[in-house]
Design a protein around this motif. Structure first.
Motif, PDB file in Angstrom:
ATOM      1  N   PRO A  15      -5.028   2.759  -0.678  1.00  0.00           N
ATOM      2  CA  PRO A  15      -5.137   2.386  -2.089  1.00  0.00           C
ATOM      3  C   PRO A  15      -6.422   3.008  -2.642  1.00  0.00           C
ATOM      4  O   PRO A  15      -7.137   3.709  -1.921  1.00  0.00           O
TER       5      PRO A  15
ATOM      6  N   LEU B 235       7.739   2.728 -11.781  1.00  0.00           N
ATOM      7  CA  LEU B 235       7.175   1.387 -11.619  1.00  0.00           C
ATOM      8  C   LEU B 235       5.749   1.326 -12.140  1.00  0.00           C
ATOM      9  O   LEU B 235       5.260   0.273 -12.510  1.00  0.00           O
ATOM     10  N   ARG B 236       5.072   2.475 -12.087  1.00  0.00           N
ATOM     11  CA  ARG B 236       3.707   2.553 -12.619  1.00  0.00           C
ATOM     12  C   ARG B 236       3.534   3.944 -13.189  1.00  0.00           C
ATOM     13  O   ARG B 236       3.696   4.923 -12.465  1.00  0.00           O
TER      14      ARG B 236
ATOM     15  N   LEU C  49       0.825  -1.210   0.000  1.00  0.00           N
ATOM     16  CA  LEU C  49       0.000   0.000   0.000  1.00  0.00           C
ATOM     17  C   LEU C  49       0.858   1.259   0.000  1.00  0.00           C
ATOM     18  O   LEU C  49       1.976   1.258   0.506  1.00  0.00           O
TER      19      LEU C  49
ATOM     20  N   SER D 176       7.006  -3.758  -8.892  1.00  0.00           N
ATOM     21  CA  SER D 176       5.803  -3.135  -8.344  1.00  0.00           C
ATOM     22  C   SER D 176       4.688  -4.170  -8.431  1.00  0.00           C
ATOM     23  O   SER D 176       3.995  -4.260  -9.436  1.00  0.00           O
TER      24      SER D 176
HETATM   25  P1  AMP Z   1      -2.733   1.289  -5.466  1.00  0.00           P
HETATM   26  O1  AMP Z   1      -2.698   1.286  -3.991  1.00  0.00           O
HETATM   27  O2  AMP Z   1      -3.762   0.381  -6.047  1.00  0.00           O
HETATM   28  O3  AMP Z   1      -2.729   2.667  -6.049  1.00  0.00           O
HETATM   29  O4  AMP Z   1      -1.357   0.635  -5.915  1.00  0.00           O
HETATM   30  C1  AMP Z   1      -0.140   1.025  -5.336  1.00  0.00           C
HETATM   31  C2  AMP Z   1       0.971   0.700  -6.281  1.00  0.00           C
HETATM   32  O5  AMP Z   1       2.212   1.015  -5.652  1.00  0.00           O
HETATM   33  C3  AMP Z   1       1.008  -0.787  -6.628  1.00  0.00           C
HETATM   34  O6  AMP Z   1       1.359  -0.948  -7.981  1.00  0.00           O
HETATM   35  C4  AMP Z   1       2.082  -1.294  -5.699  1.00  0.00           C
HETATM   36  O7  AMP Z   1       2.688  -2.475  -6.184  1.00  0.00           O
HETATM   37  C5  AMP Z   1       3.043  -0.114  -5.645  1.00  0.00           C
HETATM   38  N1  AMP Z   1       3.833  -0.118  -4.398  1.00  0.00           N
HETATM   39  C6  AMP Z   1       3.419   0.183  -3.155  1.00  0.00           C
HETATM   40  N2  AMP Z   1       4.415   0.021  -2.262  1.00  0.00           N
HETATM   41  C7  AMP Z   1       5.493  -0.398  -2.956  1.00  0.00           C
HETATM   42  C8  AMP Z   1       6.824  -0.744  -2.611  1.00  0.00           C
HETATM   43  N3  AMP Z   1       7.247  -0.700  -1.345  1.00  0.00           N
HETATM   44  N4  AMP Z   1       7.657  -1.148  -3.599  1.00  0.00           N
HETATM   45  C9  AMP Z   1       7.237  -1.205  -4.892  1.00  0.00           C
HETATM   46  N5  AMP Z   1       5.992  -0.878  -5.288  1.00  0.00           N
HETATM   47  C10 AMP Z   1       5.118  -0.487  -4.337  1.00  0.00           C
END
Ligand code: AMP
Ligand code: MG
Length: 324
Positions: free
Chosen positions: A132, A184-185, A61, A211
């Motif tokens: 999220p 990553l996104r 999160l 990610s």
């Molecule tokens: P959302 O909460 O649906 O907006 O998604 C959060 C995004 O941030 C997702 O793609 C997670 O995989 C990414 N994310 C959150 N914390 C980390 C972390 N510690 N390392 C890599 N990606 C993260």
């Protein structure tokens, strides 16, 4: 569970903050999409986020904070992180940094939202808030209070009824745990804008293995979404015309200039508008039972975020993800 509808005024926000401090879940407006908040320092509240969303346990999160100064309380920022926070916070940029043990993980994703109501809530809660998007896992994110309420009714203690989200898609997630900054996104802020501040190249090919959240099917409504792609406007127009005429009552989502005559759905004048209205249009197509939604993502660099969401809504894997 009864879900309270709270007004986005002082009374509503202070009630929401008290709920968050007591371990409850509260959906609230941010400039990207509506968030589903819980006290990030309370493991049972965090576990309830996963249950309410049906979210896979290995998808971490984002923690929301009320100031850039709060970064160092929860993570270890370097000069790049400080510079980017100074330039883009509050705003749609999430920084992944070495953590200080929150969630029991080595790294932590942090963001300071710019929506006024969100900032007031974070200040009033006086806790780091994990948030999220306020949708059930895999579905389009809500960009309005009523969409958040429909999605989360019976699963959360309250929804703050604030304004519609202005950006319309989630934040850009930037990894700063390695020597090279990497997206990553893709999201509300472009890699080019980030690169300009850092004065160095930013790797913008999404990395699903780093990610975890980007691996899952995402943003898809309960209707058939068909992806149109190509670079020639005339070919695209013809594709769109064919997709729509295949089934009466089908919808189109894309820029107006590549829309077939008479198309209904979202005919956006520019990328900003497409981004802002994408999720609401997908949800409306679902509500109205459109047989097919044909989506045509623009291919400009500024459209990377909205293109990613459109491809995923159609059940596809963005080209940049395939290598990893
Ligand atoms: P959302 O909460 O649906 O907006 O998604 C959060 C995004 O941030 C997702 O793609 C997670 O995989 C990414 N994310 C959150 N914390 C980390 C972390 N510690 N390392 C890599 N990606 C993260
Ligand atoms: Mg989400």
């Amino acid at each position: 569970m009864l879900t309270a509808k709270l007004p986005a005024d002082r009374g509503g926000i202070s009630r929401a903050a008290a709920l968050l401090r007591a371990g409850a879940l509260v959906a609230f407006p941010t400039e990207t999409v509506y968030g589903l908040g819980a006290n990030a320092a309370d493991p049972s509240a965090v576990a309830r986020i996963y249950a309410a969303k049906g979210r896979p346990a290995d998808n971490p999160l984002i923690v929301h904070v009320a100031s850039a100064a709060a970064i160092s309380e929860w993570a270890v920022p370097d000069a790049r992180a400080r510079e980017l926070a100074q330039s883009f916070w509050p705003g749609p940029l999430t920084l992944v940094l070495p953590g200080r043990g929150l969630f029991g993980a080595q790294t932590l994703a942090l963001r300071m939202p710019r929506q006024q109501e969100a900032l007031e809530l974070l200040r009033a809660a006086d806790r780091p808030i994990a948030a999220p998007s306020a949708n059930r896992s895999g579905r389009p994110s809500p960009t309005s209070a009523s969409a958040a309420y429909l999605e989360m009714q019976g699963r959360v203690e309250a929804v703050i009824f604030g304004p519609d989200a202005d950006v319309g898609i989630e934040s850009t997630v930037l990894d700063l745990t390695g020597p090279a900054a990497a997206v990553l996104r893709p999201g509300g802020l472009s890699a080019a804008e980030i690169a300009e501040v850092l004065g160095e190249h930013v790797d913008s090919a999404a990395r699903p293995h780093r990610s975890p959240g980007t691996r899952y099917r995402h943003y898809a409504p309960d209707v058939a979404v068909v992806l149109l792609s190509g670079t020639d406007d005339r070919v695209l127009l013809e594709q769109a015309r064919r997709a729509l005429s295949a089934r009466a009552g089908s919808w189109y989502i894309g820029l107006a200039r590549t829309a077939p005559p008479g198309a209904r759905g979202l005919l956006a004048r520019d990328v900003r508008q497409l981004q802002r209205s994408l999720y609401a249009t997908l949800l409306a197509a679902e509500t109205e039972g459109a047989p097919i939604v044909a989506v045509l993502p623009p291919d400009s660099p500024q459209a990377a975020g909205v293109r990613d969401r459109m491809v995923r809504a159609a059940g596809g894997v963005p080209a940049t993800d395939r290598e990893g």
